[in-house]
Design a protein around this motif. Sequence first.
Motif, short mmCIF file in Angstrom:
data_model
loop_
_atom_site.label_atom_id
_atom_site.label_comp_id
_atom_site.label_asym_id
_atom_site.label_seq_id
_atom_site.Cartn_x
_atom_site.Cartn_y
_atom_site.Cartn_z
N PRO A 74 -12.05 137.60 73.81
CA PRO A 74 -11.29 138.70 74.06
C PRO A 74 -9.68 138.64 73.93
CG PRO A 74 -13.02 139.00 75.29
CD PRO A 74 -13.08 137.49 74.81
N PHE A 75 -8.99 139.58 73.51
CA PHE A 75 -7.62 139.32 73.46
C PHE A 75 -7.28 139.54 74.74
CE2 PHE A 75 -3.33 141.41 73.31
CZ PHE A 75 -2.58 140.54 72.96
N ALA A 76 -7.80 140.28 75.71
CA ALA A 76 -7.63 140.49 77.17
C ALA A 76 -7.52 139.24 77.84
CB ALA A 76 -8.39 141.53 77.77
N SER A 77 -8.07 138.29 77.29
CA SER A 77 -8.30 137.04 77.95
C SER A 77 -6.84 136.22 77.99
CB SER A 77 -9.32 136.06 77.33
OG SER A 77 -8.86 135.58 76.30
N THR A 78 -5.84 136.49 77.17
CA THR A 78 -4.59 135.89 77.04
C THR A 78 -3.48 136.75 77.89
OG1 THR A 78 -4.02 137.44 74.95
CG2 THR A 78 -5.24 135.44 74.69
N SER A 79 -3.96 137.81 78.48
CA SER A 79 -2.84 138.51 79.23
C SER A 79 -2.13 137.63 80.16
CB SER A 79 -3.61 139.64 79.95
OG SER A 79 -4.57 139.10 80.92
N GLY A 80 -2.59 136.69 80.62
CA GLY A 80 -1.85 136.01 81.66
C GLY A 80 -0.74 135.18 81.09
N PHE A 81 -0.94 134.74 79.85
CA PHE A 81 0.27 133.88 78.95
C PHE A 81 1.38 134.76 78.80
CE2 PHE A 81 -3.55 131.96 76.24
CZ PHE A 81 -3.75 130.93 77.30
N PHE A 82 1.27 136.01 78.80
CA PHE A 82 2.43 136.72 78.43
C PHE A 82 3.47 136.99 79.78
CE2 PHE A 82 -0.47 138.18 75.45
CZ PHE A 82 0.49 138.26 74.04
N ARG A 83 2.39 136.40 80.93
CA ARG A 83 3.49 136.49 82.13
C ARG A 83 3.86 135.12 82.59
NH1 ARG A 83 -0.43 138.13 84.76
NH2 ARG A 83 -1.13 136.03 85.31
N ASP A 84 3.05 134.11 82.34
CA ASP A 84 3.30 132.80 82.99
C ASP A 84 3.94 132.01 81.82
OD1 ASP A 84 1.94 133.53 84.97
OD2 ASP A 84 -0.16 132.99 84.56
N PHE A 85 4.15 132.25 80.65
CA PHE A 85 4.91 131.19 79.70
C PHE A 85 6.37 131.09 80.27
CE2 PHE A 85 6.60 135.40 78.24
CZ PHE A 85 7.73 135.22 77.76
N ARG A 86 6.81 129.87 79.97
CA ARG A 86 8.08 129.35 80.63
C ARG A 86 9.22 129.73 79.87
NH1 ARG A 86 7.39 123.40 82.42
NH2 ARG A 86 9.38 123.84 83.39
N HIS A 87 9.25 129.73 78.40
CA HIS A 87 10.41 129.83 77.47
C HIS A 87 10.28 130.87 76.57
CE1 HIS A 87 11.49 126.06 79.54
NE2 HIS A 87 10.30 125.39 78.89
N THR A 88 9.26 130.80 75.80
CA THR A 88 9.07 131.78 74.37
C THR A 88 7.69 132.01 74.09
OG1 THR A 88 10.98 130.55 73.39
CG2 THR A 88 9.86 131.86 72.05
N ALA A 89 7.74 133.24 73.86
CA ALA A 89 6.45 134.04 73.44
C ALA A 89 6.75 134.60 72.07
CB ALA A 89 5.98 134.93 74.11
N TRP A 90 6.27 133.93 70.93
CA TRP A 90 6.54 134.03 69.48
C TRP A 90 5.38 134.80 68.60
CZ3 TRP A 90 5.70 133.17 64.25
CH2 TRP A 90 6.73 133.34 63.36
N ARG A 91 5.68 135.89 67.96
CA ARG A 91 4.47 136.40 67.35
C ARG A 91 4.82 136.40 65.65
NH1 ARG A 91 0.75 140.90 68.03
NH2 ARG A 91 -0.47 141.03 65.97
N LEU A 92 3.72 136.25 65.09
CA LEU A 92 3.97 136.55 63.52
C LEU A 92 2.80 137.50 63.32
CD1 LEU A 92 4.78 135.64 60.55
CD2 LEU A 92 2.85 134.39 60.53
N GLU A 93 3.40 138.58 62.48
CA GLU A 93 2.45 139.87 62.22
C GLU A 93 2.42 139.90 60.68
OE1 GLU A 93 3.94 143.42 64.26
OE2 GLU A 93 3.81 142.60 66.03
N THR A 94 1.08 139.93 60.17
CA THR A 94 0.96 139.82 58.83
C THR A 94 0.21 141.07 58.19
OG1 THR A 94 -1.25 138.61 58.89
CG2 THR A 94 0.72 137.13 59.06
N ARG A 95 -0.19 141.86 58.92
CA ARG A 95 -1.18 142.87 58.42
C ARG A 95 -0.25 144.06 58.01
NH1 ARG A 95 -6.36 141.33 58.99
NH2 ARG A 95 -7.02 143.40 58.40
N ARG A 96 -0.93 144.74 56.95
CA ARG A 96 -0.32 146.00 56.31
C ARG A 96 -0.31 147.21 57.54
NH1 ARG A 96 -1.90 142.62 52.26
NH2 ARG A 96 -0.07 142.48 50.61
N GLY A 97 -1.40 147.22 58.38
CA GLY A 97 -1.36 148.01 59.43
C GLY A 97 -2.54 147.49 60.37
#
Length: 246
Positions: A74-97
Motif C-alpha cells: 500500500p502507498f500508505a506504507s511509505t508515509s514515513g519516507f516523507f518525514r524521515d528522508f535526509r536530503h531530497t524526495a523527488w517525484r516523476l509524474e507521468t500520467r494524464r490524470g
Amino acid sequence: MTLRFLGTTSDDGDCPTLYDIEGTDEILVQGEREADPEHLAQLRDVKESETFVRVPRSLLTCYAPKSEAPRLQPFASTSGFFRDFRHTAWRLETRRGYASDRTSPKWGRFLAGENIADDPDNAWRENVRVQTALGKRFERVRLVDEPLTQGQGFLLASAPGNVAAGEDIRNLTRGQAQELRLPDYDFWLFDSKIVARFAFDDEDTTLGVYVTEEPAEVLAACQARDAAWHHAVRTEEFAGRVRSTL
C-alpha cells in the motif's frame, strides 16, 4: 503483461535495452540478433522457438536486477519516507490524470473555474513546510501533453499552493520525455537510494507501490531525474506559457 523500461546503453534511441516483464521474474533483452553460424553451431539445448541476441556486458552490469522483484504494498506504507528522508524526495509524474484528483473536493471547483491554489494547508503541505524548513527538498517533474489534459490542468491550477509550501514543481512535455527516453511510470526517489514505483489500474487509481533499493532501479531513477530536471520548466514559467496560448 506490461513491459517496464530498465535501461539502455544506447545514445541514439536504438537497441540494446533491458525491460522487466511485470508480474514475472523474467527480463526481456533487446539487441542485435546473433547470426554468426559458428556461434549458433556452438549453442546447446536450443528449442525451435528460441532466438539469441547480443548485448554489451555493461548493459547487464548497470541495469540487470540483482535481487528478487519487490512486492506491491500500500502507498500508505511509505508515509514515513516523507518525514524521515535526509536530503531530497523527488517525484516523476507521468500520467494524464489521477483518480485521486477527480475525487478531490477541489475538482468540482476547478471545473467551475474557481481558484484552487490558495486553499488552507493540508497535512501534505504542512509536512512539506516542516521538512523544507530543515533544509530538505521536495521536487517533482510532471509530464504534460500538448494541449494539457483536464487532469494536467487541475494539477497546474493547484500547484501554486504546493510551491508556496516549499515544493519545487516543474513541467516537461511528453515529447521531450520521449526524446530523453524517460520511464513511463511514476515513482518517488528518496535520497538517491530508495525508489517507490507506483502501480495504477486503467482508471488511474493507485494500486500501491513497489519499494526497492535495488542498485539497477535506483540508478535508472537517478538518471531519469537528472535528465528530466535539466530540461523541465518551473511551474510559474510554464503556467505563463500556457496562459499566453489561451
